[in-house]
Design a protein around this motif. Structure first.
Motif, mmCIF file in Angstrom:
data_model
loop_
_atom_site.group_PDB
_atom_site.id
_atom_site.type_symbol
_atom_site.label_atom_id
_atom_site.label_comp_id
_atom_site.label_asym_id
_atom_site.label_seq_id
_atom_site.Cartn_x
_atom_site.Cartn_y
_atom_site.Cartn_z
ATOM 1 N N SER A 141 0.853 -1.190 0.000
ATOM 2 C CA SER A 141 0.000 0.000 0.000
ATOM 3 C C SER A 141 0.894 1.247 0.000
ATOM 4 O O SER A 141 2.104 1.149 0.235
ATOM 5 C CB SER A 141 -0.884 -0.008 1.256
ATOM 6 N N GLY A 142 0.276 2.419 -0.236
ATOM 7 C CA GLY A 142 1.034 3.678 -0.276
ATOM 8 C C GLY A 142 1.816 3.920 1.003
ATOM 9 O O GLY A 142 3.021 4.205 1.000
ATOM 10 N N GLY A 143 1.126 3.768 2.125
ATOM 11 C CA GLY A 143 1.776 4.017 3.414
ATOM 12 C C GLY A 143 2.838 2.969 3.744
ATOM 13 O O GLY A 143 3.814 3.250 4.432
ATOM 14 N N LYS B 44 -8.074 0.298 1.868
ATOM 15 C CA LYS B 44 -8.840 1.431 1.290
ATOM 16 C C LYS B 44 -8.635 1.533 -0.227
ATOM 17 O O LYS B 44 -9.598 1.646 -0.987
ATOM 18 C CB LYS B 44 -8.407 2.749 1.945
ATOM 19 N N SER B 45 -7.383 1.501 -0.667
ATOM 20 C CA SER B 45 -7.122 1.642 -2.110
ATOM 21 C C SER B 45 -7.698 0.449 -2.873
ATOM 22 O O SER B 45 -8.273 0.611 -3.946
ATOM 23 C CB SER B 45 -5.613 1.744 -2.372
ATOM 24 N N THR B 46 -7.550 -0.724 -2.299
ATOM 25 C CA THR B 46 -8.094 -1.933 -2.939
ATOM 26 C C THR B 46 -9.607 -1.771 -3.116
ATOM 27 O O THR B 46 -10.147 -2.040 -4.195
ATOM 28 C CB THR B 46 -7.783 -3.165 -2.075
ATOM 29 N N PHE B 89 -5.797 8.829 -8.391
ATOM 30 C CA PHE B 89 -4.978 7.749 -7.834
ATOM 31 C C PHE B 89 -4.103 8.249 -6.688
ATOM 32 O O PHE B 89 -3.689 9.409 -6.672
ATOM 33 C CB PHE B 89 -4.067 7.168 -8.929
ATOM 34 N N GLN B 90 -3.759 7.348 -5.782
ATOM 35 C CA GLN B 90 -2.880 7.698 -4.667
ATOM 36 C C GLN B 90 -1.481 8.032 -5.180
ATOM 37 O O GLN B 90 -0.766 8.842 -4.624
ATOM 38 C CB GLN B 90 -2.820 6.504 -3.691
ATOM 39 N N GLU B 91 -1.115 7.402 -6.317
ATOM 40 C CA GLU B 91 0.227 7.665 -6.853
ATOM 41 C C GLU B 91 0.168 8.608 -8.059
ATOM 42 O O GLU B 91 1.040 8.582 -8.908
ATOM 43 C CB GLU B 91 0.880 6.360 -7.342
HETATM 44 MG MG LIG Z 1 -3.879 3.370 -0.199
#
Ligand SMILES: [Mg+2]
Ligand SMILES: Nc1ncnc2c1ncn2[C@@H]1O[C@H](COP(=O)(O)OP(=O)(O)OP(=O)(O)O)[C@@H](O)[C@H]1O
Ligand SMILES: Nc1ncnc2c1ncn2[C@@H]1O[C@H](COP(=O)(O)OP(=O)(O)OP(=O)(O)O)[C@@H](O)[C@H]1O
Ligand SMILES: [Mg+2]
Lengths: 225, 225
Positions: A141-143, B44-46, B89-91
């Motif tokens: 994940s990002g974190g 969360k992202s998933t 997106f988070q990225e």
């Molecule tokens: Mg995330």
């Protein structure tokens, strides 16, 4: 331990000329926990990259460990970066083809010997667990990626840690855990310079510097600023 | 407008088997402003990727605009994603070889006609300025890249906006500006689902859902949760 005098940085690429830093004077004391805050685009990352000898100023002087870095050879600069300074990038900069464990051990290979145990301890310290060690960055994940980047910056037990928004992708509990790690390193005598836009974190620092449009506009203890 | 029933997601890649989602039931109402919060690694992202038809669940049902997406062809899925859903997106996911303006206009080309004026208006709305329009993503700060990604998600005036940590790299003032943009889109009838770890932002939402270890553990109005 890091001194900047009259540092200016102009980006002259493509259509625009951007003055990211317009004359910055800053002295970071050994063992200090300094925080740099300011709006998006104010020049924080540019300032941190110059402090870590990852970029050179357009004009002005930069001294690291008392030596002017503009006079140093590339080899000496690389040695300072690998041994002396740990850098947490805003964009993580993990190597996608290496596992989590290999990413943290990678800087160690540049210095001397390897230490898998040490890398694992650092990963546990930033709140990751064994299930993550053999994963690749794109399986996190990002974190989780951000915390691997923090562990990697600490791999060589650097004297100076430059961290660019290290809690940007973290929830409160994990942010707190990372600040505890930085605080304990600082109590062991490491110098920490951290960029953040999260003003609730300034209380962890000794001193806060406010950057706006490439200039330092305010400076003081966390409760003064 | 989006319905999830019993959604599970298992990542079975490499050394570990990770159950990122362990049976999620969630109904997003049309015109709702829903916020999903939870610790780093909680799924969360998933969850957001499955809601946006960017990923498929291991088991469980997903309906978007009343239609089950597991029955849709790739072409129909792509159409839903381009016309109906805007994804932050988070990225960031910006295209490095296109300028800021071209990045925001890129989704428009997939729909019908082009609108340079519209793209410029969106970029100004998220707090960027003309000097950024012809730059490439690697010539921007972290928070500037994030705002380009937000403008791009709004390019096609989608009915549903799925935003993953859209303020993670922004200072207070720019975060507030982005929340104002989302709020005004929501008042125009757009449905917004936003993932964040910044609990101070929950007050902007109608409803908050708390995710922990792949399950919804709490749900309610911002002040209840
Ligand atoms: Mg995330
Ligand atoms: N491609 C993948 N392969 C294996 N595991 C994955 C993959 N992507 C995510 N995971 C794992 O699934 C879990 C949930 O990941 P997810 O990205 O949804 O979390 P998140 O809530 O968005 O976290 P963050 O707040 O850190 O962004 C994490 O433990 C992560 O390690
Ligand atoms: N390679 C580059 N070429 C041109 N302009 C650049 C480049 N890198 C940064 N800039 C510009 O310099 C300014 C300062 O950028 P910098 O990344 O230092 O800001 P920042 O304070 O770290 O912002 P953020 O909080 O968004 O990360 C920005 O306006 C940015 O657009
Ligand atoms: Mg930055």
């Amino acid at each position: 331990v890091i001194e900047l005098e009259g540092v200016r940085k102009v980006y002259n690429s493509g259509p625009t000329r951007v003055e990211a830093l317009r004359g910055v004077d800053l002295r970071v004391r050994r063992g200090e926990f300094l925080m740099i805050v300011g709006p998006s685009g104010s020049g924080k990352s540019t300032l941190l990259h110059i402090m870590g000898a990852l970029d050179t100023p357009t004009s002005g002087r930069v001294k690291v460990a008392g030596r002017e870095i503009s006079n140093l050879s590339d080899r000496e600069l690389a040695r300072i970066r690998n041994r002396y300074v740990g850098f947490v990038f805003q964009e993580f900069n993990l190597i996608e083809t290496l596992t989590v464990l290999e990413n943290v051990m990678f800087p160690m290979a540049l210095a001397d010997g390897e230490d898998e145990e040490r890398a694992k301890r650092l990963l546990l310290k930033v709140g990751l667990s064994e299930e993550h060690f053999d994963k690749f960055p794109n399986q996190l994940s990002g974190g989780e990626r951000q915390r691997v980047a923090i562990a990697r910056a600490l791999a060589n037990d650097p004297e100076v840690i430059l961290a660019d928004e290290p809690t940007g992708q973290l929830d409160t509990k994990n942010s707190h855990r990372i600040m505890e790690v930085f605080k304990s390193l600082n109590e062991d005598g490491r110098t920490i310079v951290m960029v953040t836009h999260d003003l609730s974190l300034t209380r962890w620092a000794d001193r806060v510097v406010v950057l706006r449009d490439g200039k330092i506009v305010e400076e003081g203890s966390p409760d003064e600023v």
